[in-house]
Scaffold this active site. Structure first.
Site, mmCIF file in Angstrom:
data_model
loop_
_atom_site.group_PDB
_atom_site.id
_atom_site.type_symbol
_atom_site.label_atom_id
_atom_site.label_comp_id
_atom_site.label_asym_id
_atom_site.label_seq_id
_atom_site.Cartn_x
_atom_site.Cartn_y
_atom_site.Cartn_z
ATOM 1 N N ARG A 72 0.840 -1.199 0.000
ATOM 2 C CA ARG A 72 0.000 0.000 0.000
ATOM 3 C C ARG A 72 0.878 1.253 0.000
ATOM 4 O O ARG A 72 0.567 2.232 -0.649
ATOM 5 C CB ARG A 72 -0.927 0.021 1.222
ATOM 6 C CG ARG A 72 -1.737 -1.248 1.458
ATOM 7 C CD ARG A 72 -2.542 -1.691 0.272
ATOM 8 N NE ARG A 72 -3.400 -2.834 0.590
ATOM 9 C CZ ARG A 72 -3.751 -3.761 -0.283
ATOM 10 N NH1 ARG A 72 -3.304 -3.715 -1.542
ATOM 11 N NH2 ARG A 72 -4.535 -4.766 0.083
ATOM 12 N N HIS A 165 -3.528 -16.812 6.052
ATOM 13 C CA HIS A 165 -4.983 -16.762 6.328
ATOM 14 C C HIS A 165 -5.354 -18.096 6.969
ATOM 15 O O HIS A 165 -5.358 -19.110 6.272
ATOM 16 C CB HIS A 165 -5.763 -16.559 5.035
ATOM 17 C CG HIS A 165 -5.298 -15.380 4.218
ATOM 18 N ND1 HIS A 165 -4.181 -15.437 3.387
ATOM 19 C CD2 HIS A 165 -5.771 -14.116 4.107
ATOM 20 C CE1 HIS A 165 -4.026 -14.269 2.798
ATOM 21 N NE2 HIS A 165 -4.975 -13.445 3.217
ATOM 22 N N HIS A 177 -12.057 -13.852 -2.574
ATOM 23 C CA HIS A 177 -12.670 -12.555 -2.858
ATOM 24 C C HIS A 177 -13.925 -12.721 -3.714
ATOM 25 O O HIS A 177 -14.832 -11.888 -3.659
ATOM 26 C CB HIS A 177 -11.693 -11.631 -3.592
ATOM 27 C CG HIS A 177 -10.573 -11.116 -2.749
ATOM 28 N ND1 HIS A 177 -9.409 -11.802 -2.565
ATOM 29 C CD2 HIS A 177 -10.456 -9.966 -2.033
ATOM 30 C CE1 HIS A 177 -8.600 -11.105 -1.785
ATOM 31 N NE2 HIS A 177 -9.203 -9.983 -1.448
ATOM 32 N N ASP A 240 -10.707 -11.890 7.675
ATOM 33 C CA ASP A 240 -10.424 -11.291 6.387
ATOM 34 C C ASP A 240 -11.637 -10.425 6.030
ATOM 35 O O ASP A 240 -12.652 -10.441 6.720
ATOM 36 C CB ASP A 240 -10.194 -12.386 5.344
ATOM 37 C CG ASP A 240 -9.300 -11.927 4.192
ATOM 38 O OD1 ASP A 240 -9.087 -10.705 4.053
ATOM 39 O OD2 ASP A 240 -8.836 -12.787 3.435
#
Length: 447
Positions: A72, A165, A177, A240
C-alpha cells in the site's frame, strides 16, 4: 454499544479521515484499515494517521504491507522489499527477519499499529489465483521458519504482525474474494507464528473439510477449537474482509459478522471496497442483538490488549532499507546468457492482477533503462517478461513461438517459476514482481 463498536475495523474512501470515521473513533471504534486509495505519499499518510489517533489514541490503524506484490505504501512505484516467495528462495530466515523489521520500522515511523502480514499460507496449489508469490513457498517447514522470522523482525520494530490466512489458503484454486474455496488446512506455519509471539491471526474464508464444513471465519471448530484450543493462541483473531463474496455473498455482511464473533473472531475487517457509516452501523446493531455481552466483552478486551501492546512499543530505531535489495539479489535464479546489449526490445506479457494486490507497476523496461539500456521496439537484445506463465496458456504459446525464432531471447519470470519453456535457454526467475526484484535482475542483465 461500545463493546460491539470495538470489534469493527472498516476502511474508508479518500485521503483524509471522513467525519463519520472521526466520530466513530472518538466513540470507541476498534480500528481502521488503510488501503492504497487512502495514500498519496508518506507525509500525507503520517498526517492522516495522526488525525485518526488524535480522536482516540487507542484506535488501531492497520494496513496490508506484505512487501512484494501487495504493497500500500508503494502502490504507485512498486515495493522496495521483495515478497515472501523471494525471501523463501533466498533461503535465509535471518535475512527474512531483517526485511520484516525494515518494513515494520517504516510503518512504526508513520504511526501504523498493525500490519496484516505475513502470509503464512503454504502455496500447495500452483494454480492458486490469490496466494502465489505471497507465500514463502510450497514446503511447510520452510514457510514455518520464514513466517516465524518475519514475525520476530516485524514486531521487534514495534508494529503488531498478523499471520494469515488461518487455517490456510494455499491449497485452493479459488480466490475467496469472489467465491468460497475448499482446501486442506496447513497449521504448522501458524504454530510457528504463535511461537514467535504474533499478536494477531487473520481467518480465511475457506472451508477446510477436515475441520468443519463451514468457512473458517464462521467456524467455532476452527477459530475456537483449533486456533484457541489446539494452538493456544490468545491474541486477536481478525477476519479477512467481510465484504469478500466467499463469506458474505449468501449471508450478507451483518450476518457474517455475527457468526464470526460467535465463532471466536474478535475484530471484523470490512472495506476492501469503500465503506461508509451505514455498514458500520448495521454491523454494530447486528452484534448487539446477535452476540452475548460476555463474548463481546472478551473480543473487545483482546482488541484493547493489542492497542496496549502497541502503546508500549512506539519508539524503535529505523532499520536498514537495503535488506530488501540484498534479499532480491539472493532470490534470483539465473541460467544461460542473460546479458543485454545497449539496445533491447522488452516485451511484457500483461496479466490480470489479483484483487489482493491490485494494479501495481511491474516489468523490466524501467529497471533496464535505469542501467543505461536503450529500450525500444528494435533492440538488438530481446527480453520477454512474464508473470505466472503457468497460469496463462496463451502466453505460453506466444513465448514458445518467439523463442523458436529468437533462441537468444532472455525470459524473465516474475511470478511463481513452475513453467519454463524448453527453448528458454536464457532464463531469470525473480520470484516476484516488486520493483526491487526488477532492479536485482537488471543488475545481472546489465552489470
Amino acid at each position: 454499544m461500545n463493546l460491539a463498536l470495538r470489534c469493527v475495523m472498516p476502511g474508508f474512501e479518500g485521503t483524509t479521515a471522513p467525519d463519520w470515521l472521526r466520530r466513530g473513533a472518538s466513540e470507541g471504534l476498534g480500528g481502521v484499515v488503510l488501503f492504497g486509495r487512502n495514500i498519496v505519499d508518506r507525509d500525507q499518510l503520517a498526517s492522516l494517521i495522526a488525525a485518526i489517533h488524535a480522536e482516540r489514541p487507542e484506535i488501531i490503524v492497520a494496513i496490508d504491507e506484505e512487501g512484494g506484490d501487495v504493497t500500500r505504501l508503494d502502490a504507485r512505484t512498486g515495493s522496495s522489499y521483495p515478497g515472501n516467495l523471494a525471501l523463501g528462495a533466498a533461503g535465509d530466515p535471518s535475512l527474512t527477519e531483517q526485511v520484516g523489521r525494515a518494513i515494520g520500522a517504516e510503518l512504526a515511523a508513520l504511526g501504523i499499529d498493525l500490519n496484516f502480514a505475513p502470509v503464512a499460507d503454504v502455496n500447495a496449489d500452483p494454480q492458486n489465483p490469490v496466494i502465489g508469490v505471497r507465500s514463502f513457498g510450497s514446503d511447510a517447514a520452510r514457510v514455518s521458519d520464514h513466517t516465524a522470522a518475519w514475525v520476530r523482525g516485524h514486531q521487534a520494530a514495534g508494529v503488531a504482525a498478523c499471520a494469515k490466512h488461518f487455517p490456510g489458503h494455499g491449497a485452493t484454486s479459488v480466490d475467496s474474494h469472489v467465491d468460497l474455496p475448499v482446501g486442506a488446512s496447513e497449521l504448522r506455519p501458524f504454530e510457528a507464528a504463535i511461537g514467535a509471539g504474533v499478536q494477531a491471526v487473520m481467518s480465511a474464508h475457506v472451508v477446510a473439510p477436515e475441520i468443519d464444513d463451514l468457512p473458517a471465519t464462521i467456524s467455532r471448530k476452527a477459530m475456537t477449537g483449533v486456533l484457541r484450543g489446539e494452538l493456544g493462541f490468545d491474541g486477536v483473531a481478525i477476519t479477512d474482509g467481510l465484504d469478500m463474496r466467499g463469506i458474505s455473498g449468501e449471508r450478507g455482511i451483518p450476518n457474517a459478522a455475527v457468526r464470526a464473533v460467535r465463532a471466536g473472531c474478535d475484530a471484523l475487517c470490512v472495506g476492501g471496497a469503500p465503506t461508509g457509516p451505514e455498514i458500520v452501523d448495521e454491523i454494530v446493531a447486528a452484534l448487539v442483538i446477535g452476540v452475548t455481552d460476555e463474548r463481546l466483552a472478551e473480543a473487545a478486551a483482546r482488541v484493547d490488549a493489542l492497542a496496549a501492546w502497541r502503546a508500549g512499543h512506539r519508539s524503535r530505531p529505523l532499520a536498514a532499507r537495503d535488506a530488501g535489495l540484498v534479499a532480491a539479489r539472493r532470490a534470483l535464479r539465473v541460467s544461460g546468457d542473460v546479458k543485454v546489449r545497449e539496445d533491447a526490445a522488452v516485451v511484457r506479457f500483461d496479466t490480470t492482477p489479483s484483487i489482493a494486490a491490485g494494479e501495481i507497476p511491474w516489468g523490466m523496461a524501467d529497471a533496464l533503462a535505469e542501467r543505461g539500456v536503450r529500450v525500444g521496439p528494435k533492440g538488438q537484445s530481446l527480453v520477454l517478461v512474464v508473470r505466472d506463465l503457468h497460469r496463462n496458456p496463451q502466453h505460453v504459446d506466444a513465448v514458445e513461438a518467439l523463442l523458436a525464432t529468437r533462441p537468444d531471447a532472455i525470459l524473465v519470470e516474475m511470478g511463481v517459476p513452475v513453467c519454463r519453456p524448453s527453448r528458454a535457454a536464457n532464463y531469470i526467475a525473480t520470484h516476484g514482481s516488486a520493483r526491487v526484484c526488477a532492479q536485482a535482475a537488471a543488475e545481472v542483465m546489465r552489470p
